[in-house]
Design a protein around this motif. Structure first.
Motif, PDB file in Angstrom:
ATOM      1  N   VAL A  83     -11.220  -1.729 -12.009  1.00  0.00           N
ATOM      2  CA  VAL A  83     -11.446  -0.678 -12.999  1.00  0.00           C
ATOM      3  C   VAL A  83     -10.114  -0.379 -13.698  1.00  0.00           C
ATOM      4  CG1 VAL A  83     -12.202   1.705 -13.368  1.00  0.00           C
ATOM      5  CG2 VAL A  83     -13.276   0.314 -11.587  1.00  0.00           C
ATOM      6  N   PRO A  84     -10.029  -0.595 -15.002  1.00  0.00           N
ATOM      7  CA  PRO A  84      -8.759  -0.364 -15.695  1.00  0.00           C
ATOM      8  C   PRO A  84      -8.236   1.060 -15.510  1.00  0.00           C
ATOM      9  CG  PRO A  84     -10.317  -1.472 -17.129  1.00  0.00           C
ATOM     10  CD  PRO A  84     -11.069  -1.066 -15.895  1.00  0.00           C
ATOM     11  N   VAL A  85      -6.979   1.189 -15.266  1.00  0.00           N
ATOM     12  CA  VAL A  85      -6.213   2.422 -15.063  1.00  0.00           C
ATOM     13  C   VAL A  85      -6.718   3.222 -13.856  1.00  0.00           C
ATOM     14  CG1 VAL A  85      -5.287   4.530 -16.091  1.00  0.00           C
ATOM     15  CG2 VAL A  85      -5.612   2.507 -17.508  1.00  0.00           C
ATOM     16  N   ALA A  86      -7.973   3.570 -13.818  1.00  0.00           N
ATOM     17  CA  ALA A  86      -8.510   4.332 -12.691  1.00  0.00           C
ATOM     18  C   ALA A  86      -8.378   3.535 -11.391  1.00  0.00           C
ATOM     19  CB  ALA A  86      -9.965   4.699 -12.940  1.00  0.00           C
ATOM     20  N   GLY A  87      -8.393   2.216 -11.493  1.00  0.00           N
ATOM     21  CA  GLY A  87      -8.233   1.374 -10.314  1.00  0.00           C
ATOM     22  C   GLY A  87      -6.883   1.570  -9.642  1.00  0.00           C
ATOM     23  N   SER A  88      -5.860   1.809 -10.443  1.00  0.00           N
ATOM     24  CA  SER A  88      -4.532   2.063  -9.869  1.00  0.00           C
ATOM     25  C   SER A  88      -4.520   3.355  -9.071  1.00  0.00           C
ATOM     26  CB  SER A  88      -3.476   2.130 -10.967  1.00  0.00           C
ATOM     27  OG  SER A  88      -3.280   0.855 -11.505  1.00  0.00           O
ATOM     28  N   VAL A  89      -5.194   4.363  -9.586  1.00  0.00           N
ATOM     29  CA  VAL A  89      -5.285   5.631  -8.867  1.00  0.00           C
ATOM     30  C   VAL A  89      -6.068   5.416  -7.571  1.00  0.00           C
ATOM     31  CG1 VAL A  89      -6.185   7.992  -8.945  1.00  0.00           C
ATOM     32  CG2 VAL A  89      -5.107   6.991 -10.973  1.00  0.00           C
TER      33      VAL A  89
ATOM     34  N   ASP B 283       0.771  -1.245   0.000  1.00  0.00           N
ATOM     35  CA  ASP B 283       0.000   0.000   0.000  1.00  0.00           C
ATOM     36  C   ASP B 283       0.804   1.299   0.000  1.00  0.00           C
ATOM     37  OD1 ASP B 283      -2.330  -1.450  -0.056  1.00  0.00           O
ATOM     38  OD2 ASP B 283      -2.807  -1.174   2.058  1.00  0.00           O
ATOM     39  N   SER B 284       2.030   1.296   0.505  1.00  0.00           N
ATOM     40  CA  SER B 284       2.696   2.599   0.661  1.00  0.00           C
ATOM     41  C   SER B 284       4.222   2.528   0.634  1.00  0.00           C
ATOM     42  CB  SER B 284       2.253   3.250   1.974  1.00  0.00           C
ATOM     43  OG  SER B 284       2.733   2.493   3.071  1.00  0.00           O
ATOM     44  N   ASN B 285       4.764   1.622  -0.097  1.00  0.00           N
ATOM     45  CA  ASN B 285       6.206   1.407  -0.070  1.00  0.00           C
ATOM     46  C   ASN B 285       7.023   2.527  -0.729  1.00  0.00           C
ATOM     47  OD1 ASN B 285       8.204  -0.447   0.871  1.00  0.00           O
ATOM     48  ND2 ASN B 285       8.687  -0.865  -1.263  1.00  0.00           N
ATOM     49  N   TRP B 286       6.482   3.169  -1.741  1.00  0.00           N
ATOM     50  CA  TRP B 286       7.223   4.185  -2.484  1.00  0.00           C
ATOM     51  C   TRP B 286       6.483   5.515  -2.439  1.00  0.00           C
ATOM     52  CZ3 TRP B 286       6.001  -0.604  -4.775  1.00  0.00           C
ATOM     53  CH2 TRP B 286       7.056  -1.511  -4.769  1.00  0.00           C
TER      54      TRP B 286
ATOM     55  N   GLY C  29       3.775  14.166  -1.248  1.00  0.00           N
ATOM     56  CA  GLY C  29       3.621  13.301  -0.086  1.00  0.00           C
ATOM     57  C   GLY C  29       2.811  12.054  -0.430  1.00  0.00           C
ATOM     58  N   ILE C  30       2.561  11.833  -1.718  1.00  0.00           N
ATOM     59  CA  ILE C  30       1.719  10.715  -2.150  1.00  0.00           C
ATOM     60  C   ILE C  30       2.546   9.437  -2.179  1.00  0.00           C
ATOM     61  CG2 ILE C  30       0.314   9.787  -4.016  1.00  0.00           C
ATOM     62  CD1 ILE C  30      -0.265  12.701  -4.830  1.00  0.00           C
ATOM     63  N   ARG C  31       2.053   8.449  -1.460  1.00  0.00           N
ATOM     64  CA  ARG C  31       2.724   7.153  -1.401  1.00  0.00           C
ATOM     65  C   ARG C  31       1.876   6.120  -2.133  1.00  0.00           C
ATOM     66  NH1 ARG C  31       7.029   7.484   1.711  1.00  0.00           N
ATOM     67  NH2 ARG C  31       7.305   5.236   1.812  1.00  0.00           N
ATOM     68  N   PHE C  32       2.534   5.117  -2.683  1.00  0.00           N
ATOM     69  CA  PHE C  32       1.831   4.031  -3.353  1.00  0.00           C
ATOM     70  C   PHE C  32       2.607   2.748  -3.127  1.00  0.00           C
ATOM     71  CE2 PHE C  32       4.942   5.492  -6.334  1.00  0.00           C
ATOM     72  CZ  PHE C  32       5.368   4.368  -7.018  1.00  0.00           C
ATOM     73  N   GLY C  33       1.969   1.635  -3.435  1.00  0.00           N
ATOM     74  CA  GLY C  33       2.606   0.348  -3.226  1.00  0.00           C
ATOM     75  C   GLY C  33       2.393  -0.578  -4.400  1.00  0.00           C
ATOM     76  N   ALA C  34       2.768  -1.813  -4.182  1.00  0.00           N
ATOM     77  CA  ALA C  34       2.673  -2.832  -5.225  1.00  0.00           C
ATOM     78  C   ALA C  34       1.234  -3.054  -5.680  1.00  0.00           C
ATOM     79  CB  ALA C  34       3.283  -4.138  -4.726  1.00  0.00           C
ATOM     80  N   ASP C  35       0.277  -2.832  -4.796  1.00  0.00           N
ATOM     81  CA  ASP C  35      -1.133  -2.993  -5.154  1.00  0.00           C
ATOM     82  C   ASP C  35      -1.504  -2.089  -6.325  1.00  0.00           C
ATOM     83  OD1 ASP C  35      -3.752  -3.927  -5.004  1.00  0.00           O
ATOM     84  OD2 ASP C  35      -4.305  -2.588  -3.374  1.00  0.00           O
ATOM     85  N   ALA C  36      -1.079  -0.834  -6.286  1.00  0.00           N
ATOM     86  CA  ALA C  36      -1.377   0.098  -7.379  1.00  0.00           C
ATOM     87  C   ALA C  36      -0.679  -0.325  -8.662  1.00  0.00           C
ATOM     88  CB  ALA C  36      -0.965   1.513  -6.995  1.00  0.00           C
ATOM     89  N   LEU C  37       0.541  -0.821  -8.550  1.00  0.00           N
ATOM     90  CA  LEU C  37       1.268  -1.263  -9.739  1.00  0.00           C
ATOM     91  C   LEU C  37       0.650  -2.533 -10.321  1.00  0.00           C
ATOM     92  CD1 LEU C  37       4.934  -0.653  -8.537  1.00  0.00           C
ATOM     93  CD2 LEU C  37       3.536   0.791 -10.047  1.00  0.00           C
ATOM     94  N   LEU C  38       0.273  -3.454  -9.452  1.00  0.00           N
ATOM     95  CA  LEU C  38      -0.342  -4.697  -9.929  1.00  0.00           C
ATOM     96  C   LEU C  38      -1.680  -4.434 -10.617  1.00  0.00           C
ATOM     97  CD1 LEU C  38       0.493  -7.072  -6.954  1.00  0.00           C
ATOM     98  CD2 LEU C  38       1.315  -7.288  -9.306  1.00  0.00           C
TER      99      LEU C  38
END
Length: 131
Positions: free
Chosen positions: A98-104, A32-35, A41-50
């Motif tokens: 949801v394609p693409v928007a799901g990553s956001v 969820d927040s590795n990078w 200040g926005i963090r994201f993780g492998a979930d967003a990439l996957l």
């Protein structure tokens, strides 16, 4: 090193039960927040990439999230909290579909970190402080 006595569960995987909450937190952060996006200040993780990988990515992410819930069950979480965790992962799976928007959406809805907060609060109430 502190220990986590777990009523009714016994010795999880050869004495590693005291390390379990820390490992689960590490996995949740990775998902969820590795990078951090540089300059924000926005963090994201492998979930967003996957979520960018059609079908396979969201399924893989949901499987890892299910593993976190499984381990929380083994640590003695009551059914009500487990159901809340399942609901968080279910909502995350719907967002990820949801394609693409799901990553956001995955960047802003962090189901695994929410679930680990539920686990942490439960363990603290039971007198088992997570590391």
């Amino acid at each position: 090193m502190s220990s986590y006595p777990v009523a009714g569960v016994g010795d999880i995987e050869g004495g590693r039960e005291q390390d379990m909450p820390a490992r689960l937190e590490m996995i949740a952060r990775l998902l969820d927040s590795n990078w951090r996006i540089p300059g924000t200040g926005i963090r994201f993780g492998a979930d967003a990439l996957l979520s960018l990988l059609p079908a396979v990515g969201p399924v893989a992410s949901t499987a890892v999230s299910a593993y976190l819930i499984w381990e929380a069950r083994r640590l003695g979480l009551p059914a009500g909290l487990l159901l809340r965790m399942v609901a968080n992962v279910g909502l995350d799976a719907v967002i990820s579909a949801v394609p693409v928007a799901g990553s956001v959406g995955d960047v802003f809805f962090r189901a695994n970190l929410r679930n680990m907060a539920l686990l942490r609060r439960h363990l603290e109430r039971r007198g088992r402080r997570p590391r």
